[in-house]
Design an enzyme around this catalytic site. Structure first.
Site, mmCIF file in Angstrom:
data_model
loop_
_atom_site.group_PDB
_atom_site.id
_atom_site.type_symbol
_atom_site.label_atom_id
_atom_site.label_comp_id
_atom_site.label_asym_id
_atom_site.label_seq_id
_atom_site.Cartn_x
_atom_site.Cartn_y
_atom_site.Cartn_z
ATOM 1 N N ASP A 86 -5.871 7.120 -5.800
ATOM 2 C CA ASP A 86 -6.158 8.539 -5.540
ATOM 3 C C ASP A 86 -7.005 8.683 -4.266
ATOM 4 O OD1 ASP A 86 -6.420 11.279 -5.953
ATOM 5 O OD2 ASP A 86 -7.656 11.107 -7.750
ATOM 6 N N GLY A 144 -9.669 4.360 -6.380
ATOM 7 C CA GLY A 144 -8.367 3.698 -6.489
ATOM 8 C C GLY A 144 -7.314 4.311 -5.578
ATOM 9 N N SER A 194 -2.174 4.163 -14.421
ATOM 10 C CA SER A 194 -3.102 3.745 -15.496
ATOM 11 C C SER A 194 -3.492 2.265 -15.467
ATOM 12 C CB SER A 194 -2.578 4.100 -16.895
ATOM 13 O OG SER A 194 -2.629 5.492 -17.104
ATOM 14 N N ASP A 203 0.860 -1.178 0.000
ATOM 15 C CA ASP A 203 0.000 0.000 0.000
ATOM 16 C C ASP A 203 0.899 1.232 0.000
ATOM 17 O OD1 ASP A 203 -1.649 2.128 0.667
ATOM 18 O OD2 ASP A 203 -2.495 1.170 2.445
ATOM 19 N N ILE A 204 0.808 2.029 -1.029
ATOM 20 C CA ILE A 204 1.718 3.175 -1.178
ATOM 21 C C ILE A 204 1.497 4.237 -0.095
ATOM 22 C CG2 ILE A 204 0.329 4.618 -2.754
ATOM 23 C CD1 ILE A 204 2.935 4.905 -4.462
ATOM 24 N N TYR A 213 -8.117 2.958 -15.598
ATOM 25 C CA TYR A 213 -7.687 3.417 -16.919
ATOM 26 C C TYR A 213 -7.236 2.266 -17.824
ATOM 27 C CZ TYR A 213 -8.083 8.379 -15.549
ATOM 28 O OH TYR A 213 -8.535 9.622 -15.166
HETATM 29 P P1 ADP Z 1 -5.638 4.844 -12.902
HETATM 30 O O1 ADP Z 1 -6.845 5.727 -13.002
HETATM 31 O O2 ADP Z 1 -4.348 5.549 -13.268
HETATM 32 O O3 ADP Z 1 -5.817 3.538 -13.603
HETATM 33 P P2 ADP Z 1 -6.149 3.588 -10.305
HETATM 34 O O4 ADP Z 1 -6.099 4.222 -8.973
HETATM 35 O O5 ADP Z 1 -7.465 3.061 -10.761
HETATM 36 O O6 ADP Z 1 -5.516 4.634 -11.324
HETATM 37 O O7 ADP Z 1 -5.116 2.407 -10.362
HETATM 38 C C1 ADP Z 1 -3.739 2.571 -10.408
HETATM 39 C C2 ADP Z 1 -3.091 1.406 -9.703
HETATM 40 O O8 ADP Z 1 -3.010 1.693 -8.319
HETATM 41 C C3 ADP Z 1 -3.865 0.102 -9.828
HETATM 42 O O9 ADP Z 1 -2.945 -0.923 -10.176
HETATM 43 C C4 ADP Z 1 -4.406 -0.114 -8.425
HETATM 44 O O10 ADP Z 1 -4.494 -1.489 -8.119
HETATM 45 C C5 ADP Z 1 -3.340 0.542 -7.595
HETATM 46 N N1 ADP Z 1 -3.697 0.918 -6.218
HETATM 47 C C6 ADP Z 1 -4.899 1.154 -5.668
HETATM 48 N N2 ADP Z 1 -4.767 1.480 -4.355
HETATM 49 C C7 ADP Z 1 -3.433 1.456 -4.088
HETATM 50 C C8 ADP Z 1 -2.631 1.698 -2.921
HETATM 51 N N3 ADP Z 1 -3.166 2.045 -1.761
HETATM 52 N N4 ADP Z 1 -1.269 1.565 -3.036
HETATM 53 C C9 ADP Z 1 -0.706 1.241 -4.196
HETATM 54 N N5 ADP Z 1 -1.401 1.002 -5.331
HETATM 55 C C10 ADP Z 1 -2.744 1.109 -5.272
#
Ligand code: ADP
Length: 205
Positions: free
Chosen positions: A67, A65, A155, A39-40, A159
């Protein structure tokens, strides 16, 4: 400078909540690439020179997501800071492929770098836009003296960018523009993403 990890830790300087393994590569003699599943929002290395990258949208007012996760963890101050980023045209604060920086508030890093990846298929130049999202995030990082940066798989969520192709663009672009940074991390949210990033790093580095 204070570093959290004890001397001799096999986890190097990485401090994060999960105990997921970290795979290490060199992008250049002076910059490491580190891959981990996790988890970032809990990632940090040094604190004061760290940035995480948000896969935002052009409005920069939050979303789903990663964001949504970043906004929840950073607290409401992050939305207020995003609102202060000037619009370049109606409802667009960060055009696709560009990057903007804000403080990180309650996150354990100094900055959030907001970038906007392409929506796959709806953008005929989606590979160029994805490359630009990584390139411009690194440029903004260096302008702000960031030394440690963590990316999600831009993405690769709603996306819909194909993972393998996205991983090649991600790793080749960070390799090309890594100069001036100490470590570039990818924090991948699933085993599938982590395994694809690992395979691509082994192919390209
Ligand atoms: P985008 O609109 O650029 O596709 P998303 O948020 O839908 O952005 O997804 C981007 C990536 O981030 C996906 O692979 C998703 O699984 C991942 N993701 C979602 N939550 C987290 C998190 N807390 N930490 C790291 N990666 C995450």
């Amino acid at each position: 400078k204070h570093r959290f990890s004890p001397i001799g830790s096999s986890m190097d300087s990485v401090r994060h909540a999960s105990s997921a393994p970290v795979a290490s590569f060199q992008l250049s003699p002076s910059c490491a690439l580190k891959l981990q599943k996790g988890d970032i929002t809990v990632w940090s290395v040094d604190g004061s020179t760290d940035a995480i990258v948000n896969a935002a949208n052009e409005r920069m007012l939050g979303g789903g997501g990663v964001d949504g996760a970043i906004h929840r963890a950073a607290g409401p101050e992050l939305l207020e800071a995003c609102k202060k980023v000037p619009e370049v045209r109606a409802a667009v604060r960060c055009p696709t492929g560009e990057a903007r920086i804000t403080p990180a508030f309650r996150l354990p890093v100094a900055y959030v770098i907001h970038t906007v990846g392409p929506i796959y298929d709806m953008d005929r130049h989606s590979d160029v836009s994805l490359r630009n999202a990584y390139k411009n995030s690194l440029k903004v990082a260096k302008e702000n003296n960031v030394q440690y940066i963590a990316f999600p798989a831009i993405s690769c969520g709603v996306y819909r960018f194909p993972y393998k192709e996205a991983s090649r663009i991600a790793i080749s672009t960070v390799k090309e523009f890594s100069e001036g940074l100490k470590e570039v991390h990818f924090v991948l949210f699933s085993d599938e993403l982590y395994n694809i990033w690992l395979e691509t790093a082994q192919e390209l580095l």
